[in-house]
Write a protein that holds these residues in place. Structure first.
Motif, PDB file in Angstrom:
ATOM      1  N   LEU A 299     -10.861   1.468  -6.820  1.00 27.96           N
ATOM      2  CA  LEU A 299     -11.956   0.859  -7.577  1.00 27.96           C
ATOM      3  C   LEU A 299     -11.683  -0.614  -7.861  1.00 27.96           C
ATOM      4  CD1 LEU A 299     -12.899   3.615 -10.200  1.00 27.96           C
ATOM      5  CD2 LEU A 299     -14.277   2.832  -8.270  1.00 27.96           C
ATOM      6  N   ILE A 300     -10.437  -0.917  -8.219  1.00 25.22           N
ATOM      7  CA  ILE A 300     -10.089  -2.290  -8.571  1.00 25.22           C
ATOM      8  C   ILE A 300     -10.241  -3.230  -7.383  1.00 25.22           C
ATOM      9  CG2 ILE A 300      -8.100  -3.754  -9.196  1.00 25.22           C
ATOM     10  CD1 ILE A 300      -7.280  -1.556 -11.135  1.00 25.22           C
ATOM     11  N   THR A 301     -10.010  -2.716  -6.182  1.00 28.46           N
ATOM     12  CA  THR A 301     -10.106  -3.563  -4.986  1.00 28.46           C
ATOM     13  C   THR A 301     -11.529  -3.640  -4.430  1.00 28.46           C
ATOM     14  OG1 THR A 301      -9.528  -1.679  -3.557  1.00 28.46           O
ATOM     15  CG2 THR A 301      -7.728  -3.085  -4.313  1.00 28.46           C
ATOM     16  N   ASN A 302     -12.471  -2.915  -5.051  1.00 28.83           N
ATOM     17  CA  ASN A 302     -13.837  -2.893  -4.544  1.00 28.83           C
ATOM     18  C   ASN A 302     -14.641  -4.034  -5.145  1.00 28.83           C
ATOM     19  OD1 ASN A 302     -16.676  -2.181  -4.090  1.00 28.83           O
ATOM     20  ND2 ASN A 302     -15.885  -0.203  -3.416  1.00 28.83           N
ATOM     21  N   SER A 303     -15.203  -4.881  -4.318  1.00 24.95           N
ATOM     22  CA  SER A 303     -15.924  -6.071  -4.783  1.00 24.95           C
ATOM     23  C   SER A 303     -17.237  -5.736  -5.475  1.00 24.95           C
ATOM     24  CB  SER A 303     -16.200  -7.007  -3.601  1.00 24.95           C
ATOM     25  OG  SER A 303     -17.019  -6.361  -2.640  1.00 24.95           O
ATOM     26  N   GLN A 304     -17.708  -4.470  -5.370  1.00 21.60           N
ATOM     27  CA  GLN A 304     -18.968  -4.090  -6.008  1.00 21.60           C
ATOM     28  C   GLN A 304     -18.815  -3.852  -7.513  1.00 21.60           C
ATOM     29  OE1 GLN A 304     -19.536  -0.697  -3.327  1.00 21.60           O
ATOM     30  NE2 GLN A 304     -21.450  -1.624  -2.636  1.00 21.60           N
ATOM     31  N   ILE A 305     -17.582  -3.711  -7.989  1.00 22.74           N
ATOM     32  CA  ILE A 305     -17.351  -3.437  -9.400  1.00 22.74           C
ATOM     33  C   ILE A 305     -17.520  -4.724 -10.204  1.00 22.74           C
ATOM     34  CG2 ILE A 305     -15.667  -2.649 -11.108  1.00 22.74           C
ATOM     35  CD1 ILE A 305     -16.636  -0.421  -9.345  1.00 22.74           C
ATOM     36  N   PRO A 306     -18.381  -4.737 -11.215  1.00 21.39           N
ATOM     37  CA  PRO A 306     -18.559  -5.948 -12.040  1.00 21.39           C
ATOM     38  C   PRO A 306     -17.273  -6.314 -12.777  1.00 21.39           C
ATOM     39  CG  PRO A 306     -20.309  -4.338 -12.438  1.00 21.39           C
ATOM     40  CD  PRO A 306     -19.270  -3.654 -11.611  1.00 21.39           C
ATOM     41  N   GLN A 307     -17.132  -7.578 -13.121  1.00 25.76           N
ATOM     42  CA  GLN A 307     -15.913  -8.048 -13.772  1.00 25.76           C
ATOM     43  C   GLN A 307     -15.691  -7.381 -15.124  1.00 25.76           C
ATOM     44  OE1 GLN A 307     -13.469 -10.128 -12.632  1.00 25.76           O
ATOM     45  NE2 GLN A 307     -14.512  -9.989 -10.677  1.00 25.76           N
ATOM     46  N   THR A 308     -16.754  -7.107 -15.866  1.00 21.83           N
ATOM     47  CA  THR A 308     -16.574  -6.452 -17.170  1.00 21.83           C
ATOM     48  C   THR A 308     -16.013  -5.049 -16.997  1.00 21.83           C
ATOM     49  OG1 THR A 308     -18.916  -5.872 -17.044  1.00 21.83           O
ATOM     50  CG2 THR A 308     -18.331  -7.746 -18.416  1.00 21.83           C
ATOM     51  N   ILE A 328      -0.940  -3.265  -9.679  1.00 19.89           N
ATOM     52  CA  ILE A 328      -1.845  -4.410  -9.555  1.00 19.89           C
ATOM     53  C   ILE A 328      -1.236  -5.483  -8.675  1.00 19.89           C
ATOM     54  CG2 ILE A 328      -2.904  -6.300 -10.840  1.00 19.89           C
ATOM     55  CD1 ILE A 328      -4.370  -3.748 -11.108  1.00 19.89           C
ATOM     56  N   ARG A 329       0.077  -5.684  -8.817  1.00 22.31           N
ATOM     57  CA  ARG A 329       0.740  -6.706  -8.012  1.00 22.31           C
ATOM     58  C   ARG A 329       0.609  -6.376  -6.528  1.00 22.31           C
ATOM     59  NH1 ARG A 329       5.223  -6.614 -10.639  1.00 22.31           N
ATOM     60  NH2 ARG A 329       4.523  -8.162 -12.138  1.00 22.31           N
ATOM     61  N   ASN A 330       0.741  -5.086  -6.191  1.00 19.66           N
ATOM     62  CA  ASN A 330       0.580  -4.672  -4.797  1.00 19.66           C
ATOM     63  C   ASN A 330      -0.842  -4.890  -4.311  1.00 19.66           C
ATOM     64  OD1 ASN A 330       3.250  -3.864  -4.702  1.00 19.66           O
ATOM     65  ND2 ASN A 330       2.803  -1.737  -5.229  1.00 19.66           N
ATOM     66  N   VAL A 331      -1.809  -4.638  -5.210  1.00 15.49           N
ATOM     67  CA  VAL A 331      -3.208  -4.884  -4.866  1.00 15.49           C
ATOM     68  C   VAL A 331      -3.428  -6.364  -4.604  1.00 15.49           C
ATOM     69  CG1 VAL A 331      -5.565  -4.860  -5.752  1.00 15.49           C
ATOM     70  CG2 VAL A 331      -4.090  -2.882  -6.108  1.00 15.49           C
ATOM     71  N   ASN A 332      -2.875  -7.196  -5.497  1.00 13.09           N
ATOM     72  CA  ASN A 332      -3.031  -8.648  -5.334  1.00 13.09           C
ATOM     73  C   ASN A 332      -2.396  -9.140  -4.043  1.00 13.09           C
ATOM     74  OD1 ASN A 332      -4.326  -8.732  -7.750  1.00 13.09           O
ATOM     75  ND2 ASN A 332      -2.553  -9.364  -8.945  1.00 13.09           N
ATOM     76  N   GLN A 333      -1.251  -8.532  -3.692  1.00 12.74           N
ATOM     77  CA  GLN A 333      -0.543  -8.949  -2.477  1.00 12.74           C
ATOM     78  C   GLN A 333      -1.397  -8.655  -1.245  1.00 12.74           C
ATOM     79  OE1 GLN A 333       3.451  -7.612  -2.746  1.00 12.74           O
ATOM     80  NE2 GLN A 333       4.221  -9.050  -1.250  1.00 12.74           N
ATOM     81  N   GLN A 334      -2.103  -7.505  -1.282  1.00 14.10           N
ATOM     82  CA  GLN A 334      -2.988  -7.174  -0.170  1.00 14.10           C
ATOM     83  C   GLN A 334      -4.146  -8.168  -0.081  1.00 14.10           C
ATOM     84  OE1 GLN A 334      -4.225  -3.188  -1.000  1.00 14.10           O
ATOM     85  NE2 GLN A 334      -2.168  -2.343  -0.918  1.00 14.10           N
TER      86      GLN A 334
END
Length: 615
Positions: A299-308, A328-334
């Motif tokens: 979900l966190i990596t999905n661009s459709q999720i609003p920032q709030t 989260i760090r691994n997600v950011n690295q991707q």
């Protein structure tokens, strides 16, 4: 009750005039009975179509279990069936429920909460209601529905006012009942506390008549949600769902679990808990291999999720997933250098005029350009279209004149833009804190400050110089790569300025949060030195407060850590979304209305650098 605390219950009724809203609230109210079904022992309310919140002591009364704090019998989850009905919808239809979440009378914060799962399906006319977690409760009028034993009618409404400063050690909030309102007594416990401006903000727990029969207590929505991880996740994902968010939830579910064909968010989350062998009462954190943790990651990596929603998901992850920062760090690295959104960049370059002018007012040259598709530009270094602001490149302007020229910018755009647009201003170093986000723009007929609708970043125009790039570009790129591996709340946070110490800190810094400016006592030399040090040490990102925030440092750090839990590529949109939320909901975020971003991405250098002149 003091005279100053008196108010009319009808004041609340006036603010709740929307009949449909009242009916939705009433349809969620449940009435809970004792074992033989003859007496009402309290209330509850639907928080999903299958789950009800009530007080633990109401469940004990329903099961004829004696209340005795410290007893093991009230700390363990009861297994007996409970009967209830929905008096405003189907008052004669009894529905069975079982306890699936339990926080008994433990003498700790977050006690006296129970979650019930309906064993029968309620009518479609029932509606679950959203809990609103907020600290902005003081002086809010509330109404509460109860079922007192001596009242002949089905329900009775009482009115009160919240005084948040009276929260006690158990996290309970005091409510003062209106002297002209019906007295709140036995039969009210477990009822939703409905606030005229914030919807449901808590659950009534009880009172102490021996102290003051005008005072009762509620468990705040914040405590309720923090106590029950299943419910808090459902509440994050279900309000005002649109097609895109539903699609994102389905995608995340199917990505982490190949079995099942579930459609509702409640069914999906409950199924994932079951796969991870967690009951809904569990307070054990998930690990990275659990299906629920993978679901949150997708979900966190999905661009459709609003920032709030994204911010709330991350908060849930911190509370309920082990070592969430690493996830989260691994997600950011991707995400490194991987711009998943189709974005256009509009770039404005303002350079000081080097020739002497008779006027004491400084003048500048202005030029600009558009990157229609940032993905193509990053990958292939192609796609930069110039914007013509004036008939002659030698034209010069004051800043006031540039602001006027800027207003008609969209009429000068030479190419098609994507739906997501970002603005970048390249400014002289001494003007990096100039409030360009307040410049008005004609947005196809609507005149608005550009920062009200679009993410705005500023950059030091002198970083484009060839001499600077020859010396610093390698260090600049190295720092940017390190910055991509952390979340922005890990930036160096500075509250005081010492020139020598600041320069030494910037030598190692990759991202900074500067709470050191004071516009009421402006020191241009200090500001210039700070920006020079950022450039000299090739620090890529600085989040700068225009005026120093005077919160206690511990509270400042807590709020900064919470509100900046994002990766560097999402930072401009993240700050922008908080600003929009501030405008729409009047939420008191830390960074809105008071921040500018110095955002120096070394991979975006669209303007040709100055040529090296050899004499």
């Amino acid at each position: 009750m003091e005279q100053g605390r008196r108010f009319k219950g009808t004041e609340f009724i006036g603010s709740m005039s929307q009949e449909s809203q009242n009916k939705k609230f009433e349809s969620a109210i449940a009435r809970i009975y004792n074992q033989d079904g003859t007496n009402v022992v309290g209330a509850g309310f639907l928080v999903t179509q299958q789950h009800i919140l009530t007080c633990a002591h109401v469940v004990l009364a329903a099961l004829d279990i004696e209340e005795n704090r410290g007893s093991i019998t009230i700390q363990e989850l009861p297994n007996n069936v409970i009967e209830l009905d929905f008096p405003f919808i189907t008052p004669l239809t009894r529905i069975k429920a079982k306890v699936v979440f339990w926080r008994g009378l433990t003498n700790e914060k977050g006690e006296d909460i129970a979650g019930l799962e309906l064993q029968d399906t309620p009518l479609n006319s029932t509606n679950s209601i959203q809990l609103i977690s907020t600290s902005d409760l003081q002086n809010n009028n509330v109404k509460i529905c109860g079922f007192p034993h001596d009242y002949k009618k089905d329900a009775r409404w009482s009115f009160g006012k919240i005084y948040i400063e009276n929260e006690n050690a158990f996290g309970l909030v005091q409510i003062y009942t209106d002297q002209r309102s019906s007295k709140i007594e036995g039969g009210y416990s477990g009822s939703a506390v409905w606030c005229s401006s914030k919807a449901v903000v808590g659950m009534l727990s009880g009172g102490h008549p021996e102290e003051n029969d005008a005072i009762v207590y509620m468990i705040s929505a914040t405590v309720l949600l923090e106590s029950w991880s299943f419910l808090s996740l459902i509440q994050v994902l279900t309000p005002n769902l649109d097609k895109d968010i539903n699609s994102a939830i389905q995608t995340a579910y199917k990505s982490c679990c190949s079995q099942g064909n579930l459609t509702t968010t409640v069914e999906i989350v409950k199924y994932l808990y079951n796969l991870d062998q967690r009951n809904l009462d569990s307070n054990i954190k998930f690990n990275h291999n659990d299906n629920t943790a993978k679901f949150i990651k997708y979900l966190i990596t999905n661009s459709q999720i609003p920032q709030t929603t994204l911010a709330k998901l991350k908060k849930w992850g911190i509370n309920n997933i082990e070592d969430f920062d690493n996830l989260i760090r691994n997600v950011n690295q991707q995400y490194q250098n991987n711009y998943t959104n189709l974005e256009s960049y509009i770039l404005i370059k303002i350079e000081p005029l080097t020739t002497k002018s008779r006027s004491k007012i400084p003048k500048f040259k202005i030029s600009g350009g558009v990157i229609p598709n940032i993905q193509n530009y990053i990958k292939y270094q192609t796609g930069f279209d110039a914007i013509n602001f004036s008939d002659s490149p030698d034209d010069s302007f004051t800043l006031d004149n540039i602001e006027k020229v800027f207003r008609s910018l969209f009429q000068k755009i030479p190419c098609k833009l994507e739906s997501q647009i970002k603005f970048v201003f390249f400014l002289p170093p001494q003007y990096l804190n100039y409030p360009v986000e307040t410049w008005e723009i004609d947005d196809v007929g609507e005149i608005i400050p550009v920062g009200d609708k679009y993410p705005v970043m500023v950059r030091d125009v002198t970083r484009l110089d060839t001499n600077y790039l020859n010396v610093k570009q390698s260090n600049w790129i190295d720092k940017w790569q390190k910055l991509e591996k952390i979340t922005c709340n890990n930036f160096q946070k500075l509250h005081e300025y010492d020139e020598k110490r600041f320069s030494l800190l910037m030598n190692q810094a990759i991202g900074v949060i500067l709470n050191i400016f004071d516009e009421n006592n402006k020191n241009d030399n200090k500001i210039t030195n700070i920006f020079i040090s950022l450039k000299s040490n090739a620090v890529p990102v600085a989040i700068c407060h225009r005026d120093k925030i005077t919160l206690e440092q511990q509270e400042y750090e807590r709020r900064a850590n919470n509100e900046l839990n994002c990766c560097v590529h999402t930072l401009p949109n993240h700050v922008m979304q908080q600003y929009i939320d501030f405008l729409l909901n009047n939420n008191q975020y830390l960074f809105v209305n008071n921040v500018f971003l110095i955002y120096e991405n070394p991979h975006i250098l669209p303007f040709k650098p100055e040529p090296i002149i050899i004499k």
